[in-house]
Structures are given as structure tokens and as C-alpha cells.
Design a protein around this motif. Structure first.
Motif, PDB file in Angstrom:
ATOM      1  N   VAL A   1       0.867  -1.192   0.000  1.00  0.00           N
ATOM      2  CA  VAL A   1       0.000   0.000   0.000  1.00  0.00           C
ATOM      3  C   VAL A   1       0.897   1.234   0.000  1.00  0.00           C
ATOM      4  N   ALA A   2       0.976   1.893  -1.164  1.00  0.00           N
ATOM      5  CA  ALA A   2       1.890   3.024  -1.349  1.00  0.00           C
ATOM      6  C   ALA A   2       1.086   4.319  -1.425  1.00  0.00           C
ATOM      7  N   ALA A   3       1.237   5.158  -0.407  1.00  0.00           N
ATOM      8  CA  ALA A   3       0.459   6.404  -0.353  1.00  0.00           C
ATOM      9  C   ALA A   3       0.718   7.276  -1.578  1.00  0.00           C
ATOM     10  N   GLY A   4       1.995   7.390  -1.985  1.00  0.00           N
ATOM     11  CA  GLY A   4       2.332   8.225  -3.145  1.00  0.00           C
ATOM     12  C   GLY A   4       1.671   7.709  -4.422  1.00  0.00           C
ATOM     13  N   ASP A   5       1.688   6.385  -4.613  1.00  0.00           N
ATOM     14  CA  ASP A   5       1.055   5.797  -5.810  1.00  0.00           C
ATOM     15  C   ASP A   5      -0.453   6.037  -5.775  1.00  0.00           C
ATOM     16  N   MET A   6      -1.063   5.887  -4.602  1.00  0.00           N
ATOM     17  CA  MET A   6      -2.515   6.101  -4.498  1.00  0.00           C
ATOM     18  C   MET A   6      -2.845   7.557  -4.822  1.00  0.00           C
ATOM     19  N   LEU A   7      -2.004   8.480  -4.319  1.00  0.00           N
ATOM     20  CA  LEU A   7      -2.252   9.898  -4.596  1.00  0.00           C
ATOM     21  C   LEU A   7      -2.056  10.201  -6.084  1.00  0.00           C
TER      22      LEU A   7
ATOM     23  N   ASP B   1      -7.240   4.611   5.582  1.00  0.00           N
ATOM     24  CA  ASP B   1      -8.244   3.888   6.367  1.00  0.00           C
ATOM     25  C   ASP B   1      -9.150   3.097   5.425  1.00  0.00           C
ATOM     26  N   GLY B   2      -9.569   3.745   4.334  1.00  0.00           N
ATOM     27  CA  GLY B   2     -10.405   3.065   3.339  1.00  0.00           C
ATOM     28  C   GLY B   2      -9.691   1.866   2.736  1.00  0.00           C
ATOM     29  N   ARG B   3      -8.409   2.024   2.487  1.00  0.00           N
ATOM     30  CA  ARG B   3      -7.639   0.931   1.872  1.00  0.00           C
ATOM     31  C   ARG B   3      -7.512  -0.244   2.842  1.00  0.00           C
ATOM     32  N   LEU B   4      -7.333   0.050   4.135  1.00  0.00           N
ATOM     33  CA  LEU B   4      -7.196  -1.024   5.126  1.00  0.00           C
ATOM     34  C   LEU B   4      -8.497  -1.800   5.294  1.00  0.00           C
ATOM     35  N   ASN B   5      -9.618  -1.174   4.913  1.00  0.00           N
ATOM     36  CA  ASN B   5     -10.913  -1.852   5.010  1.00  0.00           C
ATOM     37  C   ASN B   5     -11.154  -2.836   3.879  1.00  0.00           C
ATOM     38  N   GLN B   6     -10.331  -2.780   2.839  1.00  0.00           N
ATOM     39  CA  GLN B   6     -10.549  -3.688   1.716  1.00  0.00           C
ATOM     40  C   GLN B   6     -10.144  -5.113   2.101  1.00  0.00           C
ATOM     41  N   ALA B   7     -10.836  -6.076   1.481  1.00  0.00           N
ATOM     42  CA  ALA B   7     -10.702  -7.477   1.894  1.00  0.00           C
ATOM     43  C   ALA B   7      -9.255  -7.977   1.842  1.00  0.00           C
ATOM     44  N   ASP B   8      -8.510  -7.569   0.820  1.00  0.00           N
ATOM     45  CA  ASP B   8      -7.154  -8.116   0.665  1.00  0.00           C
ATOM     46  C   ASP B   8      -6.197  -7.648   1.754  1.00  0.00           C
ATOM     47  N   ALA B   9      -6.620  -6.653   2.534  1.00  0.00           N
ATOM     48  CA  ALA B   9      -5.748  -6.140   3.599  1.00  0.00           C
ATOM     49  C   ALA B   9      -5.994  -6.841   4.930  1.00  0.00           C
ATOM     50  N   SER B  10      -6.898  -7.845   4.938  1.00  0.00           N
ATOM     51  CA  SER B  10      -7.282  -8.430   6.230  1.00  0.00           C
ATOM     52  C   SER B  10      -6.127  -9.187   6.879  1.00  0.00           C
TER      53      SER B  10
ATOM     54  N   ASN C   1      -2.529   8.558  14.198  1.00  0.00           N
ATOM     55  CA  ASN C   1      -3.778   8.154  13.546  1.00  0.00           C
ATOM     56  C   ASN C   1      -3.735   6.696  13.121  1.00  0.00           C
ATOM     57  N   LEU C   2      -2.596   6.278  12.559  1.00  0.00           N
ATOM     58  CA  LEU C   2      -2.473   4.885  12.123  1.00  0.00           C
ATOM     59  C   LEU C   2      -2.602   3.952  13.327  1.00  0.00           C
ATOM     60  N   ASP C   3      -1.915   4.290  14.422  1.00  0.00           N
ATOM     61  CA  ASP C   3      -1.963   3.438  15.606  1.00  0.00           C
ATOM     62  C   ASP C   3      -3.408   3.294  16.098  1.00  0.00           C
ATOM     63  N   THR C   4      -4.164   4.398  16.047  1.00  0.00           N
ATOM     64  CA  THR C   4      -5.573   4.364  16.475  1.00  0.00           C
ATOM     65  C   THR C   4      -6.406   3.498  15.541  1.00  0.00           C
ATOM     66  N   MET C   5      -6.189   3.689  14.233  1.00  0.00           N
ATOM     67  CA  MET C   5      -6.913   2.893  13.225  1.00  0.00           C
ATOM     68  C   MET C   5      -6.670   1.409  13.437  1.00  0.00           C
ATOM     69  N   LEU C   6      -5.403   1.062  13.735  1.00  0.00           N
ATOM     70  CA  LEU C   6      -5.045  -0.350  13.904  1.00  0.00           C
ATOM     71  C   LEU C   6      -5.585  -0.880  15.223  1.00  0.00           C
ATOM     72  N   ALA C   7      -5.545  -0.050  16.274  1.00  0.00           N
ATOM     73  CA  ALA C   7      -6.044  -0.484  17.582  1.00  0.00           C
ATOM     74  C   ALA C   7      -7.530  -0.853  17.487  1.00  0.00           C
ATOM     75  N   ARG C   8      -8.289  -0.097  16.674  1.00  0.00           N
ATOM     76  CA  ARG C   8      -9.711  -0.423  16.464  1.00  0.00           C
ATOM     77  C   ARG C   8      -9.865  -1.807  15.856  1.00  0.00           C
ATOM     78  N   ARG C   9      -8.849  -2.275  15.149  1.00  0.00           N
ATOM     79  CA  ARG C   9      -8.887  -3.592  14.519  1.00  0.00           C
ATOM     80  C   ARG C   9      -8.099  -4.616  15.348  1.00  0.00           C
ATOM     81  N   ASN C  10      -7.768  -4.263  16.591  1.00  0.00           N
ATOM     82  CA  ASN C  10      -6.938  -5.115  17.455  1.00  0.00           C
ATOM     83  C   ASN C  10      -5.594  -5.442  16.817  1.00  0.00           C
ATOM     84  N   GLU C  11      -5.036  -4.470  16.134  1.00  0.00           N
ATOM     85  CA  GLU C  11      -3.745  -4.677  15.494  1.00  0.00           C
ATOM     86  C   GLU C  11      -2.788  -3.554  15.885  1.00  0.00           C
TER      87      GLU C  11
END
Ligand code: ADP
Length: 196
Positions: free
Chosen positions: A29-35, A69-78, A95-105
Motif C-alpha cells: 500500500v503506497a500512499a504516493g502511488d494512491m495519490l 483507512d479506506g484501503r485497510l478496510n478492503q478485503a485483501d488487507a485483512s 492516527n495509524l496506531d488508532t486505526m489499527l487499535a480499532r482492529r486489534n492490530e
């Protein structure tokens, strides 16, 4: 497995992340490529991001955080991801740490590519002649290096402080050899890596 590919602009993050993600069996998952894809598709996010990217600045955190956050919700990122170009400052890391903590990661591993400035400049100016990226100019690079030192380098300290494993990798040399250094380091730390 949540891993980060970390390093200055021109350190070879994208090249190495593509290879290492395959070996880890997780998406790259490359932020620059997505942008850049948002810019190419002329989306509202792309229109906002383009002038900032061309000037070597950072796109506003809320936009990038939402995108990831949207990208982490996609199935292939599980089963995990290898993040490249995110987080790029400490607020994004929090923010990333919070996003991951919500997913127990949490972030399991940071791969840090180390390359001297002179080599970075030479590589980016060479890339400018082959890839034609609109931010690969002498001014764009100078600004990206300033932003890297001031905003991105502290992200490594953030993960050091919370005790995340950090692999320090010499990013100078043959591309294959650098990939092997990363794989060896991961394996030494007990990370499962598939054969090439
Ligand atoms: P490089 O690592 O060579 O600078 P990237 O492709 O990772 O290139 O990023 C290109 C540009 O995209 C950055 O200079 C910045 O403007 C924008 N960008 C990428 N990731 C982020 C992020 N996490 N937050 C804000 N802006 C970003």
C-alpha cells in the motif's frame, strides 16, 4: 502482519516494498502511488493534492488518513499490509496506531532504508529523466528532503519509543542484494517469509 517501509525520498522504498510485500504475502500500500492515481483520475482529492505534491509538501493529514483507512478496510488487507509512504509525520503515525487499535492490530515491524543524501540526489535526478514524475525536480527534491528530516524522520523515533521492531537496512548497492538484506533481517527476527 502490519509492516512499514521507511526511508527518505529516493531511498528505493517503492522498489523494495513491491518485492518484500510479495514475500510477506500482503498487499503493498503506497500512499504516493494512491495519490498519483487520484491525480491521474482527476478526482477532488487528486485536484487538491497535485500542486502540493509538485511543490514537495505533504498533502493534508485528514485526506491521507481517510484514504489509507479506506484501503485497510478492503478485503485483501485483512491479513496485513506493507505500508510505503505512510505515516509521513507523527500525527499520521498516531492516527495509524488508532486505526489499527480499532482492529486489534498494531505496527509489527519497521523496515528503515538508509541512504546518504548525495546518493538520494543522484538517484532522483536520474529518475527525473526516465519516469518524468512532476515532483522530481531539483527544487521538489530539496523540499522533500527538508520535509523528510523535519516531519518524517521523527516517525522512526515514535516507533522506537513504543518498542516496535526496527530493521535498519543499508539501502546502497544492488537492488536484489538490498532485498536479500531485508529478507534476512526479517527472518532473523522470526518473521515468516515465503521463498522468492
Ligand atoms: P518519494 O518517497 O520519492 O518522495 P512518494 O511517491 O512516496 O515519493 O510521495 C510523493 C508525494 O506524495 C510526497 O512528496 C507528498 O507530496 C505526497 N504524499 C505521499 N504520501 C503522503 C503522506 N502520507 N502524507 C502526505 N503527503 C503524502
Amino acid at each position: 502482519m502490519i509492516a512499514l517501509m521507511f526511508g527518505p525520498p529516493g531511498s528505493g522504498k517503492g522498489t523494495q516494498a513491491t518485492r518484500v510485500a510479495l514475500r510477506l504475502g500482503v498487499p503493498h500500500v503506497a500512499a504516493g502511488d494512491m495519490l498519483r492515481s487520484e491525480v491521474a483520475r482527476d478526482t477532488p482529492l487528486g485536484r487538491e493534492a497535485k500542486p502540493i505534491m509538485d511543490a514537495g509538501g505533504l498533502v493534508p493529514d485528514d485526506l491521507v488518513v481517510r484514504m489509507i483507512d479506506g484501503r485497510l478496510n478492503q478485503a485483501d488487507a485483512s491479513a496485513g499490509v506493507l505500508l510505503d509512504g505512510f505515516p509521513r509525520n507523527v500525527p499520521q503515525a498516531v492516527n495509524l496506531d488508532t486505526m489499527l487499535a480499532r482492529r486489534n492490530e498494531n505496527v509489527n515491524d519497521v523496515i528503515s532504508l538508509e541512504v546518504p543524501d548525495e546518493e538520494l540526489k543522484a538517484r532522483i535526478l536520474k529518475r527525473a529523466t526516465t519516469e518524468g514524475r512532476s515532483d522530481d525536480t531539483a527544487e521538489g527534491l530539496a523540499q522533500r528532503l527538508i520535509v523528510y528530516r523535519q516531519e518524517t524522520a521523527p516517525v522512526l523515533e515514535h516507533y522506537r519509543e513504543v518498542g516496535t521492531r526496527i530493521e535498519a537496512i543499508n539501502g546502497v548497492g544492488d537492488i536484489d542484494a538490498i532485498t536479500e538484506r531485508i529478507i534476512d533481517s526479517l527472518e532473523q527476527n522470526g518473521v515468516q517469509v515465503s521463498s522468492a
